[in-house]
Design a protein around this motif. Structure first.
Motif, PDB file in Angstrom:
ATOM      1  N   PRO A 375      43.030  59.063  40.162  1.00 32.77           N
ATOM      2  CA  PRO A 375      42.593  58.784  38.789  1.00 32.77           C
ATOM      3  C   PRO A 375      43.592  57.972  37.979  1.00 32.77           C
ATOM      4  N   ASP A 376      44.864  57.995  38.375  1.00 35.20           N
ATOM      5  CA  ASP A 376      45.883  57.239  37.633  1.00 35.20           C
ATOM      6  C   ASP A 376      46.124  55.856  38.210  1.00 35.20           C
ATOM      7  N   ASN A 377      45.422  55.512  39.289  1.00 36.21           N
ATOM      8  CA  ASN A 377      45.649  54.205  39.915  1.00 36.21           C
ATOM      9  C   ASN A 377      45.187  53.094  38.974  1.00 36.21           C
ATOM     10  N   SER A 378      46.021  52.089  38.811  1.00 30.93           N
ATOM     11  CA  SER A 378      45.733  50.994  37.873  1.00 30.93           C
ATOM     12  C   SER A 378      44.504  50.189  38.265  1.00 30.93           C
ATOM     13  N   LEU A 379      44.117  50.239  39.548  1.00 34.53           N
ATOM     14  CA  LEU A 379      42.950  49.486  40.008  1.00 34.53           C
ATOM     15  C   LEU A 379      41.665  50.284  39.879  1.00 34.53           C
ATOM     16  N   GLY A 380      41.766  51.526  39.423  1.00 34.65           N
ATOM     17  CA  GLY A 380      40.580  52.354  39.266  1.00 34.65           C
ATOM     18  C   GLY A 380      39.975  52.740  40.607  1.00 34.65           C
ATOM     19  N   LYS A 381      38.640  52.706  40.687  1.00 37.17           N
ATOM     20  CA  LYS A 381      37.944  53.215  41.871  1.00 37.17           C
ATOM     21  C   LYS A 381      37.401  52.129  42.801  1.00 37.17           C
ATOM     22  N   LEU A 382      37.382  50.890  42.337  1.00 35.00           N
ATOM     23  CA  LEU A 382      36.813  49.819  43.159  1.00 35.00           C
ATOM     24  C   LEU A 382      37.631  48.543  43.007  1.00 35.00           C
ATOM     25  N   LYS A 383      37.741  47.806  44.108  1.00 34.99           N
ATOM     26  CA  LYS A 383      38.438  46.517  44.110  1.00 34.99           C
ATOM     27  C   LYS A 383      37.606  45.525  44.922  1.00 34.99           C
ATOM     28  N   PHE A 384      37.354  44.341  44.346  1.00 39.79           N
ATOM     29  CA  PHE A 384      36.530  43.322  44.983  1.00 39.79           C
ATOM     30  C   PHE A 384      37.430  42.177  45.435  1.00 39.79           C
ATOM     31  N   MET A 385      37.362  41.848  46.713  1.00 38.21           N
ATOM     32  CA  MET A 385      38.324  40.921  47.302  1.00 38.21           C
ATOM     33  C   MET A 385      37.682  39.574  47.648  1.00 38.21           C
ATOM     34  N   PHE A 386      38.444  38.506  47.406  1.00 39.81           N
ATOM     35  CA  PHE A 386      38.021  37.146  47.724  1.00 39.81           C
ATOM     36  C   PHE A 386      39.273  36.321  48.023  1.00 39.81           C
ATOM     37  N   PRO A 387      39.199  35.386  48.974  1.00 41.18           N
ATOM     38  CA  PRO A 387      40.377  34.586  49.330  1.00 41.18           C
ATOM     39  C   PRO A 387      40.825  33.724  48.153  1.00 41.18           C
ATOM     40  N   ASN A 388      42.140  33.735  47.879  1.00 51.66           N
ATOM     41  CA  ASN A 388      42.693  32.850  46.851  1.00 51.66           C
ATOM     42  C   ASN A 388      44.218  32.821  46.978  1.00 51.66           C
ATOM     43  N   LYS A 389      44.810  31.754  46.464  1.00 49.47           N
ATOM     44  CA  LYS A 389      46.250  31.540  46.580  1.00 49.47           C
ATOM     45  C   LYS A 389      47.053  32.375  45.592  1.00 49.47           C
ATOM     46  N   SER A 390      46.399  32.913  44.584  1.00 50.44           N
ATOM     47  CA  SER A 390      47.115  33.597  43.503  1.00 50.44           C
ATOM     48  C   SER A 390      47.165  35.110  43.667  1.00 50.44           C
ATOM     49  N   SER A 391      46.552  35.623  44.742  1.00 51.35           N
ATOM     50  CA  SER A 391      46.535  37.071  45.015  1.00 51.35           C
ATOM     51  C   SER A 391      45.920  37.864  43.863  1.00 51.35           C
ATOM     52  N   VAL A 392      44.866  37.313  43.265  1.00 51.12           N
ATOM     53  CA  VAL A 392      44.158  38.041  42.216  1.00 51.12           C
ATOM     54  C   VAL A 392      42.837  38.568  42.771  1.00 51.12           C
ATOM     55  N   TYR A 393      42.263  39.536  42.077  1.00 46.28           N
ATOM     56  CA  TYR A 393      40.997  40.133  42.498  1.00 46.28           C
ATOM     57  C   TYR A 393      40.313  40.750  41.293  1.00 46.28           C
ATOM     58  N   LEU A 394      39.070  41.149  41.477  1.00 45.09           N
ATOM     59  CA  LEU A 394      38.332  41.894  40.457  1.00 45.09           C
ATOM     60  C   LEU A 394      38.522  43.375  40.735  1.00 45.09           C
ATOM     61  N   HIS A 395      38.687  44.176  39.707  1.00 45.97           N
ATOM     62  CA  HIS A 395      38.867  45.618  39.962  1.00 45.97           C
ATOM     63  C   HIS A 395      38.490  46.465  38.758  1.00 45.97           C
ATOM     64  N   ASP A 396      38.297  47.715  39.053  1.00 44.96           N
ATOM     65  CA  ASP A 396      38.070  48.750  38.050  1.00 44.96           C
ATOM     66  C   ASP A 396      39.395  48.985  37.319  1.00 44.96           C
ATOM     67  N   THR A 397      39.410  49.845  36.350  1.00 48.51           N
ATOM     68  CA  THR A 397      40.646  50.185  35.658  1.00 48.51           C
ATOM     69  C   THR A 397      40.611  51.648  35.229  1.00 48.51           C
ATOM     70  N   ASN A 398      41.781  52.224  35.106  1.00 46.09           N
ATOM     71  CA  ASN A 398      41.873  53.606  34.617  1.00 46.09           C
ATOM     72  C   ASN A 398      42.050  53.651  33.094  1.00 46.09           C
ATOM     73  N   VAL A 399      42.022  52.487  32.452  1.00 44.87           N
ATOM     74  CA  VAL A 399      42.161  52.424  30.990  1.00 44.87           C
ATOM     75  C   VAL A 399      40.895  51.772  30.422  1.00 44.87           C
ATOM     76  N   LYS A 400      39.848  52.564  30.266  1.00 46.59           N
ATOM     77  CA  LYS A 400      38.549  52.047  29.816  1.00 46.59           C
ATOM     78  C   LYS A 400      38.561  51.617  28.352  1.00 46.59           C
ATOM     79  N   SER A 401      39.490  52.125  27.585  1.00 46.79           N
ATOM     80  CA  SER A 401      39.521  51.803  26.154  1.00 46.79           C
ATOM     81  C   SER A 401      39.812  50.325  25.914  1.00 46.79           C
ATOM     82  N   ALA A 402      40.366  49.643  26.912  1.00 46.51           N
ATOM     83  CA  ALA A 402      40.720  48.229  26.757  1.00 46.51           C
ATOM     84  C   ALA A 402      39.496  47.366  26.469  1.00 46.51           C
ATOM     85  N   PHE A 403      38.316  47.803  26.906  1.00 39.96           N
ATOM     86  CA  PHE A 403      37.107  46.994  26.722  1.00 39.96           C
ATOM     87  C   PHE A 403      36.594  47.032  25.283  1.00 39.96           C
TER      88      PHE A 403
END
Length: 515
Positions: A375-403
């Motif tokens: 529950p404290d993981n910064s990536l939340g419960k899901l991570k979506f992966m795609f090839p890229n040079k910047s090592s970025v991805y789409l992911h859940d978050t454990n800080v929902k208030s940010a939205f």
């Protein structure tokens, strides 16, 4: 009888040309195109000398003309003028260039006034000596050819190559190749070519209409740079794709013009003020305290290939050096409280609180930091992966208030999703596979199969199985675009967003010589 002669003789002459492979001279063609018999005395050798001098002088005055040097090398005949002067093609080109302001261009960039003046002069002048026309004819050939090619390139590919002005632009936009100039100048019908060149998408036409009707220079600037972005040819061919628009802080899953789903996102934090200046200082000192932050989310084109449930987070070296090292050194229990494991040479350190951090240079930390699933993981419960040079991805978050924030440029560069489970449902090929994801997350399946029912029944109500990352391959990869648009059309009006990374200004400056 006169009618017979008028029809018979031109037809007979044409048959003669075809039968004997007769090619009319440049002078004959010019005389026909410009409507003046004096050009039958055209001297190609003398014209070539004048042409070379005019080309050299024009290229010195305008670097944009240099691209034509290779094309005109050994090819100084006024072919463009011959083909399009008398067929109204040149007049059509001049009209398009005069109205190029409708695309945010400055018509004088294309030398339209001089082209028009030269065209009128050649039409109206009664030269007694053909050599008097050579300079004007050469300039018209060079300037009109260059204007046609440049105008076509600007409309077809854009004025600016974004990779040359943005360090974090990783989309392979299509650019004019070595064949573009000869292909354009070989056009059989310039009127048709000019008609099909402009972007006719609903978005482009809406921005263009707003641009022409606006009296506000600041608004016109925003519209002009966003029209330019729409001219860039992106490598996405599918009608179904996911687009993240950074300034809008929003993800949209498209199917053509229809929206499958949409959600808020958080993107990378804006780079520090005076970033370039501070970076030069860091390059001199090598001190991490001098290193400026640049966490801006890159623009890219890729495809989501798989996702993880309950992901672990392999903490990037940059974050380990600037944040984890500092917090662990300050508080020995920090790593344990945040469920972060520490590895040294691929071996787990059982008691990281015993590490004497002061012994290690944070620029050369020999440790790998991994935040475990939970529950404290910064990536939340899901991570979506795609090839890229910047090592970025789409992911859940454990800080929902940010939205709830209006400014959601707050991440380290990756994209946080408001509704990751909803996105997973839409991109999974079938309900059974999606239910497998739900089961791994400890959620009830939508359509439980016997196998899933068995797993659920074996788990007691008060028993929580240990979380672990599970990889799910997609049956069909989903194209993904991460883009940057500060204005676009929606529901009959133009939406505007804050230029969060100051990318409009940079593009506006790069477009300066064309506006």
């Amino acid at each position: 009888m006169k009618t017979f002669i008028a029809i018979f003789f031109p037809a007979a002459l044409l048959c003669f040309y075809v039968a004997f492979n007769f090619k009319p001279s440049t002078g004959d063609l010019l005389a026909e195109s410009l409507g003046k018999d004096i050009y039958t005395n055209f001297d190609s050798v003398k014209f070539d000398s004048v042409f070379v001098n005019e080309l050299s002088a024009l290229c010195k005055a305008d670097n944009n003309l240099r691209d034509l040097i290779k094309y005109f090398n050994g090819n100084s005949n006024p072919n463009f003028t011959i083909r399009f002067f008398g067929a109204k093609g040149l007049d059509t080109l001049i009209s398009h260039l005069e109205h190029s302001y409708s695309h945010g261009f400055n018509p004088q960039t294309f030398h339209v006034k001089e082209i028009k003046d030269l065209s009128i002069s050649l039409k109206e002048s009664n030269f007694t000596n053909i050599e008097e026309s050579y300079s004007k004819l050469a300039r018209l050939e060079i300037l009109s050819s260059a204007a046609y090619v440049k105008y076509a390139s600007c409309l077809k590919f854009g004025v600016v190559n974004p990779k040359k002005i943005y360090s974090r632009y990783h989309i392979d936009v299509k650019q004019a190749d070595s064949l573009f100039i000869p292909q354009m100048l070989a056009s059989l019908n310039i009127i048709d070519s000019l008609t099909v060149l402009p972007n006719k998408s609903m978005q482009y036409l809406a921005l263009q209409k707003a641009y022409l009707s606006s009296k506000n220079d600041s608004i016109k600037k925003i519209l002009a740079v966003n029209m330019e972005r729409l001219r860039w040819v992106l490598p996405i061919k599918s009608n179904k794709y996911i687009q993240v628009n950074i300034p809008d802080y929003r993800l949209v899953y498209f199917n053509g013009e229809d929206t499958i789903t949409t959600m808020k996102v958080c993107v990378g934090e804006k780079r520090e003020l005076d970033y370039d200046k501070k970076l030069k200082i860091f390059e001199k000192t090598g001190d991490l305290d001098d290193k400026p932050n640049n966490r801006e989310t890159p623009q890219l084109a890729s495809a989501i290939k798989f996702l993880y449930s309950n992901p672990e987070w392999n903490i990037p070296e940059s974050i380990a050096q600037t944040e984890i090292y500092t917090m662990a050194k300050r508080n020995p229990s920090y790593l344990r409280r945040h469920n972060i494991l520490v590895y040294h040479k691929n071996k787990l350190i059982e008691n990281p609180s015993s590490i004497r951090w002061y012994k290690y240079d944070r620029k050369k930390l020999p440790f790998l930091f991994v935040q475990q699933s939970g529950p404290d993981n910064s990536l939340g419960k899901l991570k979506f992966m795609f090839p890229n040079k910047s090592s970025v991805y789409l992911h859940d978050t454990n800080v929902k208030s940010a939205f709830k924030l209006s400014n959601r440029a707050i991440s380290h560069g990756c994209i946080r999703l408001e509704k990751p489970l909803q996105l997973a449902w839409h991109i999974m090929a079938n309900d059974t596979r999606f239910d497998s994801v739900r089961t791994e997350l400890g959620l009830k399946p939508i359509k439980p199969t016997l196998a899933i029912k068995t797993i659920v029944s074996k788990t007691k109500a008060d028993e929580k199985p240990p979380l672990k990352p599970v990889k799910f391959l997609l049956d069909n990869e989903i194209p993904l675009l991460i883009t940057y648009h500060t204005a676009w059309a929606k529901n009959g009006k133009i939406e505007y967003r804050k230029d969060v990374y100051n990318m409009d200004d940079k593009l506006w400056m790069a477009m300066k010589k064309f506006r």
